[in-house]
Design a protein around this motif. Structure first.
Motif: not given
Length: 219
Positions: A114-139
Motif C-alpha cells: 500500500p505504501t507505493i500507491v498514490t491517488a492521482t484523482s478522486i472525484p469530489e462527489k463519488l458516484t457510480n459514474a466516476e472512477h478513482i485514479d491510482l499510480s504506483f511503481d511495480v517492484p
C-alpha cells in the motif's frame, strides 16, 4: 438458470470485480459484462477457464441454459444428437483444461504494498459514474495483474494484485478503479478509502489496521 446469472452470482459471492475476473481470463471487462447480461456467450475455452476459476463444473454451468446449449450445437454438424455435443465438449475441454493448468500453475498471485500507491484523482462527489485514479511503481520481479475492491462499514478497501515474473527493473503503472458496480447511496455513505496488502484486508481485521494506508476520508 441462465449461465450469465450463474457467473455473476459466483463472482459477487467471492466479492470479485468484473475487472478482476477479466484479468484472470485475459479478456476485456466488457466481455465479462456481456456474458453476465446474456448479450453474448463464452466460447468453449472460456467456459473451461470459468469452470476452473469459480470451481463450478461445466455440467452445472451449462445445465438449464437452453439458449447456450443451442448456441453450442450450431457449431456441430446439423442433425447430430445432443449427446454427441456433450461428448465433443468433454473431449475438447480435457486438453484445454490441461493446457490452462500448465499455463497458470506458476502464476502465483501477491499483493502490492500500500505504501507505493498514490491517488492521482478522486472525484469530489463519488458516484457510480466516476472512477478513482491510482499510480504506483511495480517492484522488480512483479507484474501488475489487476485489482479487487470491496465496501464494508462505509470503508472502500482496494487491493492491487501482481504476478511473480522475471523482470529486471521496476516500472510505473496507472489504474482506474471502476465504481459502477456500487450504488450511489453506497458510495455517498463512504467515510474512508484505503489501500490494503490483501484481498479486502482480512476477515479478522478492521479499518484501524489499515488506517495508515488511507488515501481519502470525509472530514
Amino acid at each position: 438458470m441462465k449461465i450469465g446469472i450463474k457467473l455473476k452470482e459466483a463472482r459477487v459471492q467471492r466479492k470479485w470485480t468484473q475487472d478482476y475476473v477479466a484479468s484472470q481470463l485475459q479478456v476485456s471487462r466488457s466481455t465479462i459484462s456481456s456474458w453476465e447480461v446474456g448479450r453474448t456467450y463464452p466460447d468453449l475455452e472460456s467456459l473451461v477457464r470459468l469452470s476452473d476459476l469459480f470451481e463450478i463444473s461445466l455440467d452445472t454451468l451449462l445445465r438449464e441454459d437452453h439458449t447456450m446449449t443451442k448456441d453450442l450445437s450450431k457449431n456441430i454438424k446439423k442433425g447430430r444428437k445432443l449427446k454427441w455435443i456433450v461428448a465433443l465438449v468433454l473431449i475438447i475441454c480435457l486438453p484445454i483444461s490441461f493446457w490452462a493448468g500448465q499455463k497458470y500453475k506458476n502464476q502465483r498471485i501477491t499483493y502490492l504494498s500500500p505504501t507505493i500507491v498514490t491517488a492521482t484523482s478522486i472525484p469530489e462527489k463519488l458516484t457510480n459514474a466516476e472512477h478513482i485514479d491510482l499510480s504506483f511503481d511495480v517492484p522488480q520481479g512483479l507484474k501488475y495483474h489487476g485489482y479487487t475492491e470491496f465496501i464494508e462499514n462505509s470503508v472502500l478497501y482496494i487491493s492491487l494484485l501482481a504476478n511473480f515474473e522475471t523482470t529486471n527493473k521496476s516500472h510505473a503503472e496507472k489504474v482506474e478503479i471502476d465504481l459502477s458496480e456500487h450504488s450511489d447511496a453506497e458510495l455517498n455513505s463512504l467515510k474512508n478509502i484505503v489501500i490494503v496488502d490483501g484481498e479486502f484486508g482480512a476477515p479478522d481485521k478492521t479499518f484501524a489496521d489499515f488506517e495508515q494506508n488511507e488515501i481519502w476520508r470525509v472530514d
